[in-house]
Design an enzyme around this catalytic site. Structure first.
Site, PDB file in Angstrom:
ATOM      1  N   HIS A 170       0.838  -1.097  -0.155  1.00 25.51           N
ATOM      2  CA  HIS A 170       0.003   0.258  -0.171  1.00 25.51           C
ATOM      3  C   HIS A 170       0.652   1.411   0.056  1.00 25.51           C
ATOM      4  O   HIS A 170       0.527   2.397   0.518  1.00 25.51           O
ATOM      5  CB  HIS A 170      -0.896  -0.114   1.431  1.00 25.51           C
ATOM      6  CG  HIS A 170      -1.948  -1.186   1.124  1.00 25.51           C
ATOM      7  ND1 HIS A 170      -2.723  -1.481   0.033  1.00 25.51           N
ATOM      8  CD2 HIS A 170      -1.630  -2.117   1.351  1.00 25.51           C
ATOM      9  CE1 HIS A 170      -3.910  -1.914  -0.045  1.00 25.51           C
ATOM     10  NE2 HIS A 170      -2.624  -3.326   1.487  1.00 25.51           N
ATOM     11  N   GLY A 181      -3.575 -13.195  -3.803  1.00 25.81           N
ATOM     12  CA  GLY A 181      -2.535 -12.768  -3.329  1.00 25.81           C
ATOM     13  C   GLY A 181      -1.341 -12.759  -4.001  1.00 25.81           C
ATOM     14  O   GLY A 181      -0.660 -11.841  -3.567  1.00 25.81           O
ATOM     15  N   SER A 221      -0.642 -12.158  -6.916  1.00 23.82           N
ATOM     16  CA  SER A 221      -0.916 -11.586  -8.368  1.00 23.82           C
ATOM     17  C   SER A 221      -0.843 -12.289  -9.744  1.00 23.82           C
ATOM     18  O   SER A 221      -0.542 -12.224 -11.262  1.00 23.82           O
ATOM     19  CB  SER A 221       0.541 -10.816  -8.677  1.00 23.82           C
ATOM     20  OG  SER A 221       0.413  -9.703  -7.648  1.00 23.82           O
ATOM     21  N   SER A 222      -1.962 -12.989  -9.676  1.00 24.56           N
ATOM     22  CA  SER A 222      -2.466 -14.440 -10.623  1.00 24.56           C
ATOM     23  C   SER A 222      -3.438 -13.600 -11.707  1.00 24.56           C
ATOM     24  O   SER A 222      -2.615 -13.683 -12.836  1.00 24.56           O
ATOM     25  CB  SER A 222      -2.992 -14.815 -10.634  1.00 24.56           C
ATOM     26  OG  SER A 222      -4.853 -14.909  -9.256  1.00 24.56           O
ATOM     27  N   ASP A 249       2.634  -5.023  -9.051  1.00 19.95           N
ATOM     28  CA  ASP A 249       2.041  -6.536  -9.209  1.00 19.95           C
ATOM     29  C   ASP A 249       2.491  -6.531 -11.171  1.00 19.95           C
ATOM     30  O   ASP A 249       3.389  -7.711 -11.459  1.00 19.95           O
ATOM     31  CB  ASP A 249       0.301  -6.119  -9.401  1.00 19.95           C
ATOM     32  CG  ASP A 249       0.024  -6.824  -8.480  1.00 19.95           C
ATOM     33  OD1 ASP A 249       0.753  -6.243  -6.602  1.00 19.95           O
ATOM     34  OD2 ASP A 249      -1.063  -6.794  -8.029  1.00 19.95           O
ATOM     35  N   TYR A 262     -10.017  -2.259  -0.563  1.00 21.85           N
ATOM     36  CA  TYR A 262      -9.101  -1.296  -1.132  1.00 21.85           C
ATOM     37  C   TYR A 262      -9.438  -0.447  -2.050  1.00 21.85           C
ATOM     38  O   TYR A 262      -8.184   0.326  -2.142  1.00 21.85           O
ATOM     39  CB  TYR A 262      -8.566  -2.558  -2.870  1.00 21.85           C
ATOM     40  CG  TYR A 262      -7.574  -2.403  -3.876  1.00 21.85           C
ATOM     41  CD1 TYR A 262      -5.885  -2.764  -2.578  1.00 21.85           C
ATOM     42  CD2 TYR A 262      -7.908  -1.665  -5.057  1.00 21.85           C
ATOM     43  CE1 TYR A 262      -5.036  -2.070  -3.437  1.00 21.85           C
ATOM     44  CE2 TYR A 262      -6.658  -1.121  -5.029  1.00 21.85           C
ATOM     45  CZ  TYR A 262      -5.078  -1.338  -4.557  1.00 21.85           C
ATOM     46  OH  TYR A 262      -3.988  -0.967  -5.327  1.00 21.85           O
TER      47      TYR A 262
HETATM   48  C1  GLA Z   1      -1.995  -5.012  -4.748  1.00 21.80           C
HETATM   49  C2  GLA Z   1      -2.714  -4.179  -5.694  1.00 21.80           C
HETATM   50  C3  GLA Z   1      -0.600  -3.591  -6.023  1.00 21.80           C
HETATM   51  C4  GLA Z   1      -1.096  -2.689  -4.571  1.00 21.80           C
HETATM   52  C5  GLA Z   1      -1.417  -3.952  -3.219  1.00 21.80           C
HETATM   53  C6  GLA Z   1      -0.554  -3.680  -2.397  1.00 21.80           C
HETATM   54  O1  GLA Z   1      -1.432  -6.330  -5.103  1.00 21.80           O
HETATM   55  O2  GLA Z   1      -2.548  -4.553  -7.028  1.00 21.80           O
HETATM   56  O3  GLA Z   1      -0.687  -2.167  -6.227  1.00 21.80           O
HETATM   57  O4  GLA Z   1      -1.639  -1.877  -4.450  1.00 21.80           O
HETATM   58  O5  GLA Z   1      -2.039  -4.478  -3.327  1.00 21.80           O
HETATM   59  O6  GLA Z   1       0.840  -3.279  -2.045  1.00 21.80           O
END
Ligand code: GLA
Length: 320
Positions: free
Chosen positions: A17, A102, A104-105, A146, A195
């Site tokens: 974040h 979490g 990044s699929s 990601d 988010y």
């Molecule tokens: C997700 C979002 C990223 C980032 C993270 C938190 O993965 O896609 O851009 O904000 O949350 O760090």
């Protein structure tokens, strides 16, 4: 011609974040990722998948990726809408990444599809294209973390990202430091989570405010940025104990100040911290469920999987 494209998922070691406000993050591209294999041709993009239901059939002139069905085809449509390839593609998608964990699929799918459709693999523009595709597909205003990690991976290295300049500095991960990813099993989509609200708060918190909530959000971002730089020093010094301490502090900050943890994640972190040989643990990525990343003595943890930092997106073409 057969094209094979692959793009990794990522584990964010620390710096969550922080991307929205141009801060620092320290992800590593993972050895787990998404593969697209197929043949260019025709005037639609048609993809099937082992793991995902239905078939993605996307016209090259698709104009509203967010309404495409099945749901995963929206990411394909987002890429098509941003890349505007002039030739279609017929192929198959496989993935070794858990979906919604979490890791990044979705970024991995976007970049693998973009590579299969012939995108330039220059990391920064490719990451930006993937980010725009994600926005169009899901409506979630994700940052660049990601996609930039998936585009820029380096074998054996974490990646220091400066999200204000998009500069990427590879940082070697020494063999003495084991990074383990443990899945909480708690699943979420960011769509419908807090988010977007957290992102807005992080942006609002850049101005001085009397609001105690915004002050906590600002404190997370400021302390997290400092922890990322300290973590880079700890990695370079091979100091697993210090790296672990920073991980655990980061988790507390994400839980208390940024409020993106869950009881399940907090309990998992607490249990892992009580395991001999574990130096630190934190949620990784957006929060609201998903995975925890742990710094441990090699071999200390009998669960999860060891993160092997990988190279980034790649593509191969063969005739025939
Ligand atoms: C997700 C979002 C990223 C980032 C993270 C938190 O993965 O896609 O851009 O904000 O949350 O760090």
């Amino acid at each position: 011609m057969t094209v094979t494209a692959w793009a990794p998922g990522r584990v964010n070691l620390i710096g969550d974040h922080t991307d929205h406000t141009g801060g620092f993050a320290l992800p590593a591209a993972l050895h787990l990722g998404t593969t697209v294999v197929g043949e260019p041709g025709g005037d639609v993009v048609t993809l099937t998948s082992d793991a995902l239901p239905g078939t993605a059939v996307v016209r090259l002139d698709v104009d509203d990726p967010s309404s495409v069905e099945p749901g995963w085809a929206r990411y394909v449509a987002g890429v098509v809408a941003e890349l505007r390839p002039t030739t279609g593609f017929t192929g198959h998608v496989t993935s070794t990444l858990p979906v919604g964990a979490g890791l990044s699929s979705s970024a991995s799918l976007e970049l693998a599809v973009a590579a299969a459709l012939g995108a330039d693999l220059d990391p920064r523009p490719l990451a930006a294209l993937g980010q725009r595709a994600e926005h169009r597909a899901s409506g979630v205003p994700c940052g660049i973390l990601d996609q930039l990690a998936s585009a820029s991976g380096v074998d054996g290295h974490a990646l220091l990202l400066d999200c204000s300049t998009l500069e990427v500095t590879p940082v070697p991960v020494p063999d003495s430091i084991e990074l383990v990813v443990v899945d909480s099993g708690e699943r979420r989509t960011l769509d419908g989570s807090a988010y977007a609200q957290r992102r807005d708060e992080a942006l609002a918190a850049r101005a001085d405010s009397d609001d105690p909530v915004l002050q906590r959000r600002a404190r997370h971002v400021a302390t997290e940025n400092a922890r990322v730089l300290a973590a880079v020093d700890a990695l370079r010094a091979g100091d697993a104990v210090e790296l672990g301490r920073l991980f655990t502090e980061s988790h507390r900050s994400l839980a208390d100040d940024f409020e993106v943890s869950t009881p399940t994640l907090d309990a998992l972190v607490a249990r892992l911290l009580a395991t001999p040989g574990v130096h630190g643990a934190r949620l990784t990525g957006a929060g609201f469920g998903g995975c925890v990343v742990v710094v441990a003595e090699p071999g200390a943890l009998a669960e999860g999987w060891i993160a092997r930092p990988s190279h980034g997106v790649c593509r191969q073409s063969t005739d025939g």
